[in-house]
Scaffold this motif. Structure first.
Motif, mmCIF file in Angstrom:
data_model
loop_
_atom_site.group_PDB
_atom_site.id
_atom_site.type_symbol
_atom_site.label_atom_id
_atom_site.label_comp_id
_atom_site.label_asym_id
_atom_site.label_seq_id
_atom_site.Cartn_x
_atom_site.Cartn_y
_atom_site.Cartn_z
ATOM 1 N N SER A 140 0.789 -1.010 0.052
ATOM 2 C CA SER A 140 0.171 0.004 -0.027
ATOM 3 C C SER A 140 0.654 1.470 0.097
ATOM 4 N N VAL A 141 2.093 1.265 0.567
ATOM 5 C CA VAL A 141 2.885 2.391 0.994
ATOM 6 C C VAL A 141 3.138 2.379 -0.395
ATOM 7 N N LEU A 142 4.131 1.663 -1.203
ATOM 8 C CA LEU A 142 4.762 1.627 -2.596
ATOM 9 C C LEU A 142 3.297 2.411 -3.679
ATOM 10 N N GLU A 143 2.898 1.297 -3.651
ATOM 11 C CA GLU A 143 1.260 2.283 -4.553
ATOM 12 C C GLU A 143 1.185 3.606 -4.329
ATOM 13 N N LYS A 144 1.467 3.676 -2.985
ATOM 14 C CA LYS A 144 0.597 5.503 -2.716
ATOM 15 C C LYS A 144 2.157 6.064 -3.229
ATOM 16 N N ILE A 145 3.635 5.570 -3.144
ATOM 17 C CA ILE A 145 4.276 7.175 -3.280
ATOM 18 C C ILE A 145 4.986 6.663 -4.991
ATOM 19 N N PHE A 146 4.490 4.902 -5.560
ATOM 20 C CA PHE A 146 4.814 5.634 -6.927
ATOM 21 C C PHE A 146 3.666 5.547 -7.889
ATOM 22 N N PHE A 147 2.127 5.531 -7.308
ATOM 23 C CA PHE A 147 1.388 5.848 -8.465
ATOM 24 C C PHE A 147 0.581 7.379 -7.785
ATOM 25 N N HIS A 148 1.078 7.753 -7.230
ATOM 26 C CA HIS A 148 0.590 9.076 -6.933
ATOM 27 C C HIS A 148 1.764 10.218 -6.454
ATOM 28 N N ASP A 149 2.777 9.777 -5.362
ATOM 29 C CA ASP A 149 4.228 11.068 -5.205
ATOM 30 C C ASP A 149 4.669 11.075 -6.516
ATOM 31 N N ILE A 150 5.378 9.728 -7.399
ATOM 32 C CA ILE A 150 6.043 10.088 -8.099
ATOM 33 C C ILE A 150 5.625 10.748 -9.394
ATOM 34 N N LEU A 151 3.949 9.874 -9.726
ATOM 35 C CA LEU A 151 3.620 10.372 -11.012
ATOM 36 C C LEU A 151 3.085 12.059 -10.905
ATOM 37 N N ASN A 152 3.002 12.265 -9.475
ATOM 38 C CA ASN A 152 2.666 13.917 -9.884
ATOM 39 C C ASN A 152 3.883 14.773 -10.049
ATOM 40 N N LEU A 153 4.970 13.997 -9.775
ATOM 41 C CA LEU A 153 6.333 14.855 -9.513
ATOM 42 C C LEU A 153 6.685 14.630 -11.685
ATOM 43 N N ALA A 154 6.938 13.016 -11.689
ATOM 44 C CA ALA A 154 6.998 13.115 -13.234
ATOM 45 C C ALA A 154 5.201 14.554 -14.285
ATOM 46 N N GLY A 155 4.573 14.083 -13.384
ATOM 47 C CA GLY A 155 3.984 14.951 -14.467
ATOM 48 C C GLY A 155 4.105 16.574 -14.391
ATOM 49 N N GLY A 156 4.837 16.828 -13.580
ATOM 50 C CA GLY A 156 5.321 18.245 -13.298
ATOM 51 C C GLY A 156 6.578 18.636 -13.996
ATOM 52 N N VAL A 157 7.189 17.393 -15.015
ATOM 53 C CA VAL A 157 8.422 17.939 -15.082
ATOM 54 C C VAL A 157 8.104 17.713 -17.149
ATOM 55 N N LYS A 158 7.025 16.930 -16.902
ATOM 56 C CA LYS A 158 6.216 16.827 -18.858
ATOM 57 C C LYS A 158 5.576 18.072 -18.847
ATOM 58 N N SER A 159 4.906 18.363 -18.078
ATOM 59 C CA SER A 159 4.476 20.380 -18.073
ATOM 60 C C SER A 159 5.496 21.594 -17.940
ATOM 61 N N PHE A 160 6.841 21.188 -17.792
ATOM 62 C CA PHE A 160 7.157 22.546 -17.312
ATOM 63 C C PHE A 160 8.743 22.095 -18.353
ATOM 64 N N ALA A 161 8.600 20.830 -19.227
ATOM 65 C CA ALA A 161 8.727 20.626 -20.660
ATOM 66 C C ALA A 161 8.110 21.377 -21.940
ATOM 67 N N GLN A 162 7.021 21.061 -21.388
ATOM 68 C CA GLN A 162 6.363 21.146 -22.414
ATOM 69 C C GLN A 162 5.939 23.025 -23.133
ATOM 70 N N LEU A 163 5.990 23.449 -21.740
ATOM 71 C CA LEU A 163 6.096 25.048 -21.562
ATOM 72 C C LEU A 163 7.663 25.264 -21.749
ATOM 73 N N LEU A 164 8.532 24.668 -21.691
ATOM 74 C CA LEU A 164 10.050 24.968 -22.133
ATOM 75 C C LEU A 164 9.871 24.812 -23.983
ATOM 76 N N ALA A 165 9.614 23.503 -24.810
ATOM 77 C CA ALA A 165 9.468 23.745 -25.613
ATOM 78 C C ALA A 165 8.377 24.341 -26.751
ATOM 79 N N GLU A 166 7.806 25.138 -25.759
ATOM 80 C CA GLU A 166 6.646 26.059 -26.677
ATOM 81 C C GLU A 166 7.318 27.358 -26.631
ATOM 82 N N ASN A 167 8.292 27.630 -25.720
ATOM 83 C CA ASN A 167 9.242 29.083 -25.482
ATOM 84 C C ASN A 167 10.624 28.719 -24.730
ATOM 85 N N PRO A 168 11.097 28.312 -25.590
ATOM 86 C CA PRO A 168 12.689 27.712 -25.560
ATOM 87 C C PRO A 168 13.486 29.273 -25.498
#
Length: 388
Positions: free
Chosen positions: A170-198
């Protein structure tokens, strides 16, 4: 809550300390041992099950309990209490035994038994920290209790199931499916913004945020990998000559840019002429990082978290202080494996700190928390950790 004194003069912070004499307990044991049908029925149940009297003493144990303990007969545990039999580290805190220490106020097993003595069936989770095979082991258990009347006397049926694997998953699922997924989503969003206006004015800030979020993903994965290796006894300790103030600076630099810092300041104090000691840099950094992360999570905008290092004789001490107060009921459970103030599916930080410090660094972690002075966590280590 001040301790109270029971009829047999033993002090207790929670459950009564008095017990029946062994002859009287043995007489109750015979109620069940002489009933062959009842005995066979209890032995046929695959989970660990004991019958307790109203003094919380074990009167009868089924075969699953005896096999778990490596015992040949129920006589070996007769008259003991569950925490004493299962090796709870708090069972001998007071002379009254299991259930009488202050920390027992938050024990799911003791509270479930007390409720059953009062006639209420139920179940609770029980976080057991026990001494086993020369090391400390943490288990997550589910306990079910049911009142029982037999031969005109009241008893409690107490059943235990190990749910440690389920809780860890349960702990690992919380960390990997929630915390890390949120962080990875943040990386993707920032990368998209950077690609649109480098070439935009905020490009350098986007790069910094991508780097920070990616570092947090790696950090979280490494933390889980280290904890699993520690629990499995597979963690290798590699002592090196380390500089205490430098380790503080590295921790402060890592977390000052972390989102949980949220306009808080990290201040470093050192009070020693000898900053050098020998230990494992990765493990010390992990424990100190958990301390700092917890302090920042407990803080508010404008708060200051203070890091310190000093030498004390043949030991060195790291400390992390913040102004937040930890409530007493939380303090009593803080180092248990699955306890957390952060919601369901969390709770490895303080447990992991103590595990690494005690089992691998030959040190210890402790804390003090008061409404007036806030909270200080300390990591105390030998100045020279010997190599294996």
């Amino acid at each position: 809550m001040p301790p109270r004194t029971t009829d047999n003069t033993e002090k207790t912070f929670h459950a009564p300390a008095e017990r029946l004499t062994r002859p009287r307990a043995f007489a109750q044991y015979e109620y069940f041992a002489e009933d062959s049908l009842l005995r066979r029925f209890l032995d046929a149940i695959p989970i660990q099950l004991v019958v307790l009297n109203t003094q919380r003493q074990i009167i009868f144990s089924n075969r699953a309990v005896l096999e778990f303990l490596g015992a040949t007969s129920g006589d070996s545990v007769l008259g003991s209490r569950p925490g004493e039999v299962f090796g709870c580290i708090n069972a001998d805190t007071l002379p009254g035994g299991c259930g009488t220490a202050e920390v027992c106020r938050t024990c799911g097993a003791v509270n479930a038994i007390l409720a059953a003595i009062d006639g209420q069936s139920g179940h609770q989770e029980y976080r057991l920290t026990r001494n086993f095979d020369k090391h400390t082991e943490s288990l997550d258990l589910r306990v079910d209790t049911m009142p029982l009347e037999h031969r005109g006397e009241k008893f409690v049926v107490f059943a235990v199931q190990d749910i440690s694997d389920q809780k860890r998953r349960s702990v690992l699922e919380k960390i990997f499916f929630h915390d890390i997924l949120n962080l990875a989503g943040g990386v993707k969003s920032f990368a998209q913004l950077l690609a649109e206006n480098p070439d935009g004015a905020e490009a350098s800030e986007m790069v910094r945020l991508i780097e920070s979020a990616a570092s947090q993903v790696v950090e979280e994965i490494n933390a889980q990998r280290m904890l699993l290796a520690a629990e499995n006894g597979e963690l290798k300790v590699r002592p090196n000559l380390l500089n205490g103030p430098e380790i503080l600076r590295q921790a402060a630099a890592l977390y000052q840019r972390h989102p949980i810092a949220d306009h808080q300041t990290i201040h470093i104090e050192t009070g020693t002429d000898d900053p050098w000691f020998t230990s494992d840099e990765a493990l010390v950094g992990r424990v100190l990082g958990n301390m700092l992360k917890n302090a920042l999570e407990a803080g508010r905008e404008g708060d200051k978290v203070t890091l310190g290092f000093m030498q004390q004789g043949q030991q060195v001490q790291f400390r992390v202080h913040n102004c937040a107060f930890i409530k007493k009921d939380v303090q009593l459970q803080l180092f248990q494996r699955s306890f957390s103030t952060k919601g369901h599916g969390r709770g490895i930080g303080t447990y992991g700190m103590r595990l690494l410090a005690e089992q691998f660094l030959s040190g210890r972690v402790d804390f003090e928390s008061t409404p007036e002075d806030g909270t200080t966590f300390r990591l105390i280590l030998p100045q020279n950790l010997p190599a294996d």
